[in-house]
Design a protein around this motif. Structure first.
Motif, PDB file in Angstrom:
ATOM      1  N   ASP A  35       0.850  -1.179   0.000  1.00  0.00           N
ATOM      2  CA  ASP A  35       0.000   0.000   0.000  1.00  0.00           C
ATOM      3  C   ASP A  35       0.892   1.237   0.000  1.00  0.00           C
ATOM      4  O   ASP A  35       1.788   1.361   0.823  1.00  0.00           O
ATOM      5  CB  ASP A  35      -0.892  -0.026   1.236  1.00  0.00           C
ATOM      6  CG  ASP A  35      -1.900   1.095   1.263  1.00  0.00           C
ATOM      7  OD1 ASP A  35      -2.233   1.641   0.188  1.00  0.00           O
ATOM      8  OD2 ASP A  35      -2.373   1.424   2.359  1.00  0.00           O
ATOM      9  N   SER A  36       0.655   2.111  -0.925  1.00  0.00           N
ATOM     10  CA  SER A  36       1.439   3.335  -1.035  1.00  0.00           C
ATOM     11  C   SER A  36       0.499   4.498  -1.308  1.00  0.00           C
ATOM     12  O   SER A  36      -0.532   4.340  -1.975  1.00  0.00           O
ATOM     13  CB  SER A  36       2.444   3.186  -2.190  1.00  0.00           C
ATOM     14  OG  SER A  36       3.171   4.371  -2.374  1.00  0.00           O
ATOM     15  N   LYS A  37       0.852   5.666  -0.798  1.00  0.00           N
ATOM     16  CA  LYS A  37       0.039   6.860  -1.012  1.00  0.00           C
ATOM     17  C   LYS A  37      -0.179   7.110  -2.506  1.00  0.00           C
ATOM     18  O   LYS A  37      -1.258   7.466  -2.927  1.00  0.00           O
ATOM     19  CB  LYS A  37       0.734   8.050  -0.369  1.00  0.00           C
ATOM     20  CG  LYS A  37       0.028   9.357  -0.515  1.00  0.00           C
ATOM     21  CD  LYS A  37       0.802  10.446   0.194  1.00  0.00           C
ATOM     22  CE  LYS A  37       0.142  11.795  -0.008  1.00  0.00           C
ATOM     23  NZ  LYS A  37       0.887  12.849   0.680  1.00  0.00           N
ATOM     24  N   SER A  38       0.850   6.916  -3.305  1.00  0.00           N
ATOM     25  CA  SER A  38       0.755   7.039  -4.764  1.00  0.00           C
ATOM     26  C   SER A  38       1.912   6.272  -5.389  1.00  0.00           C
ATOM     27  O   SER A  38       2.878   5.931  -4.715  1.00  0.00           O
ATOM     28  CB  SER A  38       0.774   8.505  -5.204  1.00  0.00           C
ATOM     29  OG  SER A  38       2.011   9.093  -4.865  1.00  0.00           O
ATOM     30  N   ARG A  41       5.497   7.366  -4.955  1.00  0.00           N
ATOM     31  CA  ARG A  41       6.140   7.115  -3.662  1.00  0.00           C
ATOM     32  C   ARG A  41       6.967   5.832  -3.725  1.00  0.00           C
ATOM     33  O   ARG A  41       7.906   5.661  -2.973  1.00  0.00           O
ATOM     34  CB  ARG A  41       5.119   7.000  -2.536  1.00  0.00           C
ATOM     35  CG  ARG A  41       4.267   8.226  -2.326  1.00  0.00           C
ATOM     36  CD  ARG A  41       5.044   9.412  -1.768  1.00  0.00           C
ATOM     37  NE  ARG A  41       5.627  10.197  -2.836  1.00  0.00           N
ATOM     38  CZ  ARG A  41       6.651  11.038  -2.722  1.00  0.00           C
ATOM     39  NH1 ARG A  41       7.247  11.209  -1.581  1.00  0.00           N
ATOM     40  NH2 ARG A  41       7.106  11.705  -3.744  1.00  0.00           N
TER      41      ARG A  41
END
Length: 62
Positions: A35-38, A41
């Motif tokens: 899971d990454s903010k965008s 990243r």
């Protein structure tokens, strides 16, 4: 699990120790999701990002 590269800027994943720790754990499937903010990243370099997405040993996205 949490992996971070606080304060490290740059387009490549080579000098990012958090990313370097993440990859072996991803290959051995210690988790199911990253899971990454965008996407930028994970990497701003499209070649690195494409290589990450097609990394042998990682489960395919659905």
């Amino acid at each position: 699990m949490s992996y971070s590269d606080h304060g490290i800027s740059g387009p490549s994943t080579i000098n990012r120790m958090g990313f370097q720790r993440l990859m072996p754990n991803a290959r051995s499937r210690k988790f199911d999701v990253i899971d990454s903010k965008s996407l930028d990243r994970i990497s701003r370099d499209l070649k690195d990002l494409g290589g990450f997405h097609n990394e042998p040993g990682l489960p395919a996205s659905s």
